[in-house]
Design a protein around this motif. Structure first.
Motif, short mmCIF file in Angstrom:
data_model
loop_
_atom_site.label_atom_id
_atom_site.label_comp_id
_atom_site.label_asym_id
_atom_site.label_seq_id
_atom_site.Cartn_x
_atom_site.Cartn_y
_atom_site.Cartn_z
N LEU A 1 -5.08 4.93 -6.51
CA LEU A 1 -4.44 4.12 -5.48
C LEU A 1 -4.85 2.66 -5.57
N LEU B 1 -3.72 12.39 2.75
CA LEU B 1 -2.60 12.66 1.85
C LEU B 1 -2.88 13.86 0.94
N SER C 1 -7.26 7.65 4.42
CA SER C 1 -5.86 7.75 4.01
C SER C 1 -5.69 8.70 2.84
N ALA C 2 -6.55 8.56 1.82
CA ALA C 2 -6.46 9.43 0.65
C ALA C 2 -6.74 10.88 1.02
N GLU D 1 0.97 4.17 -2.83
CA GLU D 1 0.74 5.58 -2.50
C GLU D 1 1.91 6.45 -2.96
N TRP E 1 0.83 -1.20 0.00
CA TRP E 1 0.00 0.00 0.00
C TRP E 1 0.87 1.25 0.00
N TRP E 2 1.90 1.25 0.81
CA TRP E 2 2.76 2.42 0.87
C TRP E 2 3.48 2.64 -0.46
#
Length: 247
Positions: free
Chosen positions: A88, A71, A67-68, A40, A36-37
């Motif tokens: 993503l 960010l 999370s989105a 991103e 995931w990281w």
């Protein structure tokens, strides 16, 4: 924390016994938090922003929208939440298309629960497309029910996913063991009234009332999970080593 999802199966039937096991996905059953990281970081690099590692602990374990949204705010990138979520998910799906590595002990635990016919639910904050893709690696036959982050109006850290899983399986939340790897997931399970096993993946999770902290799924088996239901839930369960708890 309140919820509109009714808790069912809370009568005396099955008292003192384990009725079901609810498992998180990313970081708990599959080793994908790093994926995931990477997704991103790749997406934001394409948008002209290099993500600092300090953002990683904030976005781990949360629903896509949280999370989105974080960010977007942190970087000031000119993109909508919906557009970023699509990017993503696409980047992540490309990474898991060829399979995902399971966490140590995950396959053995799933097989043990299936062999003893313990109702098992996969409860994730990831989108349905991601959950369905990763089921190929986990084996859909291991789960009586799967819930994704976009299957309900509210996902973790709200208790709704776990209350919904209990309701659909006809079980009492207090007789269902939850296994999670993040504070967000642990918060959801505890808010639903479930005894929780925390298996920290990226961030530390301290022991707490009704919570057991272990270092790996290798420490978790069916007899262990049954003790969480039969023991008093007023105390603090702590199965991790002193060294691990200090880290």
């Amino acid at each position: 924390m309140t919820s509109s999802i009714p808790a069912v199966g809370t009568g005396p039937a099955g008292a003192g016994t384990l009725q079901a096991v609810f498992l998180d996905l990313d970081g708990t059953l599959v080793d994908t938090e790093g994926f995931w990281w990477e997704a991103e970081a790749e997406v934001f690099a394409g948008l002209g922003h290099i993500l600092d590692d300090t953002h990683r602990e904030v976005v781990v374990g949360g629903p896509m929208t949280r999370s989105a949204g974080y960010l977007i705010q942190a970087t000031g990138v000119d993109i909508t939440l919906t557009e970023l979520s699509v990017l993503l998910n696409a980047a992540f799906l490309a990474r898991i298309a060829r399979g995902v590595p399971l966490m140590p002990g995950a396959r053995r635990l799933l097989a043990e629960l299936a062999a003893h016919e313990v109702p098992t639910a996969l409860v994730s904050a990831s989108h349905r497309t991601v959950v369905d893709q990763m089921l190929h690696s986990l084996g859909p036959e291991h789960f009586a029910l799967t819930l994704a982050g976009d299957d309900l109006p509210r996902t973790k850290p709200h208790p709704d996913p776990y209350l919904t899983a209990a309701a659909r399986l006809g079980t009492a939340p207090g007789r269902c063991a939850v296994i999670e790897d993040t504070v967000t997931g642990v918060t959801a399970g505890e808010a639903a009234g479930c005894p929780v096993v925390a298996v920290p993946s990226v961030t530390r999770i301290p022991p707490g009332p009704g919570r057991t902290v272990v270092t790996s799924l290798e420490e978790v088996d069916l007899p262990f999970l049954r003790t969480l239901i039969t023991e008093s839930r007023g105390g603090v369960h702590r199965a991790c080593s002193a060294e691990s708890a200090e880290n």
